[in-house]
Write a protein that holds these residues in place. Structure first.
Motif, PDB file in Angstrom:
ATOM      1  N   GLU A 129      -3.531   6.520  -7.934  1.00 21.46           N
ATOM      2  CA  GLU A 129      -2.698   6.823  -6.886  1.00 21.46           C
ATOM      3  C   GLU A 129      -2.601   8.366  -7.554  1.00 21.46           C
ATOM      4  N   THR A 160      -0.973  -1.710  -2.503  1.00 17.03           N
ATOM      5  CA  THR A 160      -0.058  -1.665  -2.756  1.00 17.03           C
ATOM      6  C   THR A 160       0.646  -2.889  -2.043  1.00 17.03           C
ATOM      7  N   SER A 209       5.866   2.388  -2.749  1.00 18.94           N
ATOM      8  CA  SER A 209       6.429   3.305  -2.873  1.00 18.94           C
ATOM      9  C   SER A 209       5.399   3.807  -3.869  1.00 18.94           C
ATOM     10  N   THR A 210       4.864   3.910  -4.183  1.00 18.78           N
ATOM     11  CA  THR A 210       3.769   4.249  -5.878  1.00 18.78           C
ATOM     12  C   THR A 210       3.122   5.086  -4.794  1.00 18.78           C
ATOM     13  N   ALA A 219       4.259   6.455  -1.364  1.00 21.76           N
ATOM     14  CA  ALA A 219       4.709   7.395  -1.225  1.00 21.76           C
ATOM     15  C   ALA A 219       5.186   8.797  -2.287  1.00 21.76           C
ATOM     16  N   ALA A 220       5.639   8.113  -3.848  1.00 13.32           N
ATOM     17  CA  ALA A 220       6.057   9.162  -4.880  1.00 13.32           C
ATOM     18  C   ALA A 220       4.569   9.940  -5.312  1.00 13.32           C
ATOM     19  N   ASN A 221       3.831   9.518  -4.880  1.00 13.69           N
ATOM     20  CA  ASN A 221       2.343  10.720  -4.683  1.00 13.69           C
ATOM     21  C   ASN A 221       1.629  11.452  -3.832  1.00 13.69           C
ATOM     22  N   ALA A 222       2.855  11.434  -2.285  1.00  6.33           N
ATOM     23  CA  ALA A 222       2.212  12.477  -1.254  1.00  6.33           C
ATOM     24  C   ALA A 222       0.894  11.213  -0.567  1.00  6.33           C
TER      25      ALA A 222
END
Ligand SMILES: Nc1ncnc2c1ncn2[C@@H]1O[C@H](COP(=O)(O)OP(=O)(O)OP(=O)(O)O)[C@@H](O)[C@H]1O
Ligand SMILES: O=P(O)(O)OC[C@H]1O[C@H](OP(=O)(O)OP(=O)(O)O)[C@H](O)[C@@H]1O
Ligand SMILES: [Mg+2]
Length: 324
Positions: free
Chosen positions: A166, A181, A185-186, A188-191
């Motif tokens: 990611e 996924t 959340s991973t 999202a955290a990496n846009a």
């Protein structure tokens, strides 16, 4: 010669604990003892089983090679690492844990990209204007190639990633990714965002059988016993046992109970003294008890069931059909 049934179980990671619980629910417990070269163990409750503790990805390849008979691993790993998987293994049953989607994800900043079709346009444009192809970071090389081909996307290049996939778009080593996924959340955290029709596979842990293993009579007998326990425990978990006895309890009462409360009368109509045993799903249990009381029952007892052994063993039947 009858050699043991070899069952591969994840030795670490998120599938390990759940795999142990899965066998436990069917009354079989995993034991582990450290061998000379690898981890071996036994399964209590079934004769002739040897447990091989391996990583989830190794289990997929050992199943393909026929080195183990059964294994617990993710469908994603099976589909990725075994070409023409359906000819080499049988997915006996989804186990309800280890859920993860293999997805195509692009930077959230790519507002024009919502679908795989949009991605195709961007990939073509990227190649034409930059003189190089978009890079897709992934460890799912085969799933990615197959999925992109089905979507007619050819203007891309795979960059193999063995971890922190990611992070590759932000790091500048890829433009987009294919990865698993669960909560999102991973990503999202990496846009990153999932492409709408970019879910390649909805995976979960499966009980998988090798079609290439040595299915000698001993291995078959052990597999039959193991799958019988799995099936009967699973069936038992869907129902409760309801017992009562009252004079007015007759065939008509039982028939009405079966019809209205999705119950079953596994041992038939009530005895002459009005004694009956019913199986009933948990959600209609109370309504069934109220009904029986209205008909005259003074007492209705309800208890859990550990196993319901039916005449058929659908999981083994499915396996037997494949191994001949
Ligand atoms: N959130 C998740 N992240 C990673 N794997 C998951 C997740 N949820 C379920 N799984 C499943 O777990 C399996 C991978 O298990 P695990 O990561 O323990 O093994 P591995 O990939 O062999 O080991 P490692 O990643 O440590 O090298 C895959 O089938 C995967 O689909
Ligand atoms: O959608 P999420 O719930 O955020 O989960 C997805 C993430 O979890 C896994 O990584 P893991 O923590 O297992 O590390 P790994 O890549 O080393 O296996 C997976 O590779 C993803 O990066
Ligand atoms: Mg992992």
């Amino acid at each position: 010669m009858n050699t043991p049934l070899i069952v591969a179980v994840p030795s670490k990671g998120r599938l390990q604990e759940n795999a142990g619980a899965f066998f436990g629910r069917a009354g079989m417990n995993l034991t582990q003892s450290r061998g000379a070269r690898d981890y071996r163990g036994t399964l209590t409750g079934v004769e002739g089983v040897e447990i091989a503790y391996l990583s989830a990805s190794e289990i997929a390849s050992q199943l393909a090679a026929g080195a183990v008979h059964l294994g617990v691993t993710g469908e994603d790993l099976v589909r990725e690492s075994i070409p023409d998987a359906d000819a080499k293994v049988l997915l006996v049953e989804g186990l309800g844990f280890g859920h993860a989607n293999v997805v195509v994800a692009v930077p959230q900043a790519w507002i024009d990209v919502r679908t795989m079709r949009d991605l195709d346009d961007v990939a073509t444009h990227f190649h034409a204007t930059r003189g190089r192809r978009v890079r897709v970071a992934t460890k799912y090389l085969n799933l990615t190639r197959g999925f992109f081909a089905r979507h007619g996307i050819v203007d891309y290049r795979i960059v193999e990633s063995l971890g922190a996939t990611e992070g590759t778009p932000a790091a500048g080593t890829a433009e987009l990714i294919v990865d698993i996924t669960t909560t999102g959340s991973t990503l999202a955290a990496n846009a990153l965002k999932v492409v709408e029709d970019g879910v390649i596979l909805r995976s979960e842990a499966n009980l998988v059988a090798s079609l290439n293993a040595d299915w000698n009579p001993g291995a078959r007998a052990a597999a039959r016993a193991l799958l019988d326990r799995v099936t009967s425990a699973k069936l038992a978990a869907t129902m409760r046992e309801v017992k009562t006895r009252f004079v007015a309890c007759d065939g008509a009462v039982v028939e009405e109970a079966v019809r209205r409360f999705r119950a079953s009368a596994p041992f038939g109509a009530p005895t002459s003294s009005g004694m009956v045993t019913l199986h009933c799903p948990p959600d209609t249990l109370h309504a069934l008890a109220v009904f029986l009381r209205e008909k005259g029952a003074a007492t209705v007892s309800v208890g859990p069931l550990d196993y319901v052994f039916a005449a058929s063993n659908p999981l083994y039947a499915k396996l037997e059909e494949k191994i001949g």
